[in-house]
Design an enzyme around this catalytic site. Structure first.
Site, PDB file in Angstrom:
ATOM      1  N   ASP A  82       0.846  -1.188   0.000  1.00  0.00           N
ATOM      2  CA  ASP A  82       0.000   0.000   0.000  1.00  0.00           C
ATOM      3  C   ASP A  82       0.886   1.243   0.000  1.00  0.00           C
ATOM      4  O   ASP A  82       1.288   1.738   1.063  1.00  0.00           O
ATOM      5  CB  ASP A  82      -1.001   0.009   1.164  1.00  0.00           C
ATOM      6  CG  ASP A  82      -2.180  -0.907   0.903  1.00  0.00           C
ATOM      7  OD1 ASP A  82      -2.244  -1.523  -0.182  1.00  0.00           O
ATOM      8  OD2 ASP A  82      -3.055  -0.998   1.786  1.00  0.00           O
ATOM      9  N   TYR A  86      -1.953   5.239  -2.246  1.00  0.00           N
ATOM     10  CA  TYR A  86      -3.393   5.422  -2.041  1.00  0.00           C
ATOM     11  C   TYR A  86      -3.999   6.360  -3.079  1.00  0.00           C
ATOM     12  O   TYR A  86      -4.968   7.072  -2.812  1.00  0.00           O
ATOM     13  CB  TYR A  86      -3.713   5.900  -0.609  1.00  0.00           C
ATOM     14  CG  TYR A  86      -3.484   4.825   0.413  1.00  0.00           C
ATOM     15  CD1 TYR A  86      -2.204   4.488   0.820  1.00  0.00           C
ATOM     16  CD2 TYR A  86      -4.558   4.106   0.943  1.00  0.00           C
ATOM     17  CE1 TYR A  86      -1.984   3.465   1.740  1.00  0.00           C
ATOM     18  CE2 TYR A  86      -4.346   3.085   1.857  1.00  0.00           C
ATOM     19  CZ  TYR A  86      -3.063   2.775   2.247  1.00  0.00           C
ATOM     20  OH  TYR A  86      -2.843   1.767   3.139  1.00  0.00           O
ATOM     21  N   HIS A 142       1.208  -8.595   2.454  1.00  0.00           N
ATOM     22  CA  HIS A 142       0.405  -7.424   2.817  1.00  0.00           C
ATOM     23  C   HIS A 142      -0.679  -7.764   3.833  1.00  0.00           C
ATOM     24  O   HIS A 142      -0.816  -7.103   4.849  1.00  0.00           O
ATOM     25  CB  HIS A 142      -0.210  -6.795   1.566  1.00  0.00           C
ATOM     26  CG  HIS A 142      -0.918  -5.520   1.883  1.00  0.00           C
ATOM     27  ND1 HIS A 142      -0.258  -4.414   2.389  1.00  0.00           N
ATOM     28  CD2 HIS A 142      -2.228  -5.163   1.810  1.00  0.00           C
ATOM     29  CE1 HIS A 142      -1.121  -3.445   2.604  1.00  0.00           C
ATOM     30  NE2 HIS A 142      -2.330  -3.867   2.264  1.00  0.00           N
ATOM     31  N   HIS A 152     -10.284  -5.694   8.536  1.00  0.00           N
ATOM     32  CA  HIS A 152      -9.676  -6.725   7.681  1.00  0.00           C
ATOM     33  C   HIS A 152      -9.558  -8.071   8.398  1.00  0.00           C
ATOM     34  O   HIS A 152      -8.655  -8.863   8.129  1.00  0.00           O
ATOM     35  CB  HIS A 152      -8.292  -6.287   7.187  1.00  0.00           C
ATOM     36  CG  HIS A 152      -8.315  -4.987   6.455  1.00  0.00           C
ATOM     37  ND1 HIS A 152      -9.114  -4.777   5.358  1.00  0.00           N
ATOM     38  CD2 HIS A 152      -7.622  -3.837   6.642  1.00  0.00           C
ATOM     39  CE1 HIS A 152      -8.928  -3.535   4.920  1.00  0.00           C
ATOM     40  NE2 HIS A 152      -8.037  -2.951   5.675  1.00  0.00           N
ATOM     41  N   HIS A 182      -1.547  -3.698   5.890  1.00  0.00           N
ATOM     42  CA  HIS A 182      -2.987  -3.739   5.626  1.00  0.00           C
ATOM     43  C   HIS A 182      -3.823  -3.178   6.768  1.00  0.00           C
ATOM     44  O   HIS A 182      -4.657  -2.300   6.552  1.00  0.00           O
ATOM     45  CB  HIS A 182      -3.409  -5.179   5.293  1.00  0.00           C
ATOM     46  CG  HIS A 182      -4.696  -5.300   4.542  1.00  0.00           C
ATOM     47  ND1 HIS A 182      -5.098  -4.392   3.598  1.00  0.00           N
ATOM     48  CD2 HIS A 182      -5.684  -6.246   4.597  1.00  0.00           C
ATOM     49  CE1 HIS A 182      -6.274  -4.778   3.092  1.00  0.00           C
ATOM     50  NE2 HIS A 182      -6.639  -5.883   3.687  1.00  0.00           N
ATOM     51  N   HIS A 226      -4.312  -0.854   9.802  1.00  0.00           N
ATOM     52  CA  HIS A 226      -3.625   0.402  10.120  1.00  0.00           C
ATOM     53  C   HIS A 226      -3.443   0.542  11.621  1.00  0.00           C
ATOM     54  O   HIS A 226      -3.988   1.426  12.281  1.00  0.00           O
ATOM     55  CB  HIS A 226      -4.399   1.587   9.538  1.00  0.00           C
ATOM     56  CG  HIS A 226      -4.523   1.488   8.054  1.00  0.00           C
ATOM     57  ND1 HIS A 226      -5.435   2.187   7.316  1.00  0.00           N
ATOM     58  CD2 HIS A 226      -3.831   0.739   7.154  1.00  0.00           C
ATOM     59  CE1 HIS A 226      -5.317   1.881   6.046  1.00  0.00           C
ATOM     60  NE2 HIS A 226      -4.357   1.002   5.915  1.00  0.00           N
TER      61      HIS A 226
HETATM   62 FE   LIG Z   1      -4.131  -2.663   2.472  1.00  0.00          FE
END
Ligand SMILES: [Fe+2]
Length: 468
Positions: A197, A200, A319, A329, A356, A358
């Protein structure tokens, strides 16, 4: 030596934990109650100084480097020219020489909906000497820009080396703080393990690819001088059929090249490198990994190739985390865990870094591989052959912190906290490495979580004796 080290680490732990404020002890490890700003992070505007383009017509920008072969004797230099293709040549020379070498690269462009990229150059500098500072130049005439990097020591058993770990960085004010903290950390990372990531850009309408350009200019201050080892995240997919973009990873793969063929991979999304005393395997959470797929076939042949008498430390980057007690997630990494976890235990992976989510989380050494379709044994158990799983998707991107966690904290979760930050992994020798996590709201030298790693092949003892 070890008892002194343990004593020191215990003190560091005590200081770090108390620095974090009131701690809640739950069923599992530690959930920090450190109070932080829960406001959403905001992307820095286009005219921010960190996005400033170098002056001069067609001046090279977004300069970045990564390892260019399997052992560290090559470097891929990449940059973008915005006005015209320009020169595709890199001049480079060792610090103690005035004789310049030169190598030509290749240039690529791509279109994404209504965006046309600049001219993206990739050039591999080969046959470099180990452990040597090189200068390199890109551009022509008055727009020539000069940078430098240091090649790693030759691959070997007791070679000390320090990695930084950053994930889910984005380009907010918090992202800038994370990068600054990494740069200012007195523990000097020599290479960044980046767990996916990046920009963004897909946060914006039509995945505004100008945000890929701003990200490239933002991180240049680090990645032009030390390699970042790239892992693909979901925000690299840029998959958007409604606007006609049906080819996954298009901007990422044009902009970020990796030495995948050197490790026998057929795709740049999964590959391996050796660097100093570490063997680093990069996996793709967003490519097929079921039985018989190319990634599966590559990994099943790759793991037996790792020679722990050459590279004692086995590190995996991906990730989407396998062990995540955050509500965000949750269990997205489960299908890959089911496929590969028994291999990680068999081959004694030392540590797995993922992004992934945060937030930050570190696991105990645990595995969950006893289950078969009839026995019902599906609970994670302590396993000294298993890796430590570290989730470090806390780089500071526009989506903000993931602050909600499952309660009670599972037993396997050693430490978790929703704060932005980065980590460092200092390999000392074949048996010991020192790991620490640094949150942005602390001073540059503060370690908010840390752990002494005992190598799973050479010194496979339980590290918890060092943490109590
Ligand atoms: Fe992600």
């Amino acid at each position: 030596m070890i008892s002194y080290r343990c004593y020191s680490i215990a003190i560091l732990w005590f200081l770090a934990l108390n620095n974090g404020g009131l701690l809640l002890l739950s069923n599992g490890g530690t959930t920090s109650s450190f109070i932080r700003n829960e406001e959403k992070s905001i992307d820095m505007p286009f005219d921010s100084d960190v996005f400033h383009a170098p002056s001069g017509y067609n001046a090279p920008q977004q300069v970045h480097i990564t390892q260019g072969d399997h052992v560290g004797k090559a470097v891929i230099v990449s940059w973008v020219t915005m006005d015209e293709p320009g020169s595709d040549t890199v001049f480079y020379w060792p610090q103690d020489s005035t004789q310049k070498n030169q190598t030509k690269g290749q240039m690529y462009t791509y279109k994404y909906y209504n965006y046309t990229s600049g001219y993206i150059h990739h050039c591999t500098l080969k046959n470099l000497e180990f452990n040597t500072k090189y200068y390199y130049e890109v551009g022509v005439g008055h727009t020539t820009r000069t940078f430098w990097f240091v090649t790693p020591p030759e691959v070997g058993l007791d070679v000390p080396y320090t990695f930084g770990i950053i994930g889910d960085l984005g380009q907010t004010y918090d992202s800038n703080r994370t990068l600054t903290h990494y740069e200012m950390n007195p523990v000097k990372g020599e290479t960044v393990l980046y767990v996916g990531d990046l920009s963004y850009a897909d946060h914006y309408e039509f995945h505004d690819n100008r945000r890929w350009d701003t990200w490239g200019r933002f991180v240049e201050r680090s990645v032009a001088y030390q390699p970042w080892i790239w892992t693909a995240g979901n925000h690299e997919l840029d998959y958007s059929p409604p606007i006609g973009e049906k080819k996954p990873f298009k901007p990422f793969l044009h902009r970020y090249h990796v030495p995948f063929e050197a490790s026998g991979s057929t795709e740049p999304l999964w590959y391996s490198i050796k660097r100093a005393s570490a063997y680093i395997i990069v996996l793709s959470s967003y490519s097929a990994y079921g039985t018989y797929t190319p990634q599966y076939m590559w990994l099943i042949e790759e793991l037996p190739k790792v020679n722990r008498s050459e590279t004692p430390w086995l590190i995996v980057l991906m990730h989407s985390p396998w062990y995540n007690s955050n509500t965000y997630h949750y269990m997205e990494g489960e299908t890959m865990r089911v496929m590969f976890e028994s291999w990680f235990v068999k081959y004694k992976v030392d540590v797995v870094f993922a992004g992934h989510v945060h937030a930050y989380e570190r696991s105990e050494r645990i595995s969950n591989i006893a289950y078969n379709i009839v026995n019902g044994e599906c609970t994670p158990v302590h396993d000294q052959n298993a890796p430590v799983y570290i989730t470090i998707g806390d780089g500071g991107n526009i989506e903000g912190l993931a602050t909600y966690m499952m309660e009670p904290q599972p037993k396997y979760s050693a430490f978790r906290e929703a704060s932005f930050g980065h980590a460092t992994f200092e390999i000392k020798n074949r048996t010991h490495a020192y790991y620490s996590w640094h949150r942005n709201v602390d001073g540059y030298a503060v370690k908010s979580d840390s752990m002494v790693f005992f190598n799973r092949h050479w010194y496979p003892k339980n590290e918890s004796i060092c943490q109590t």
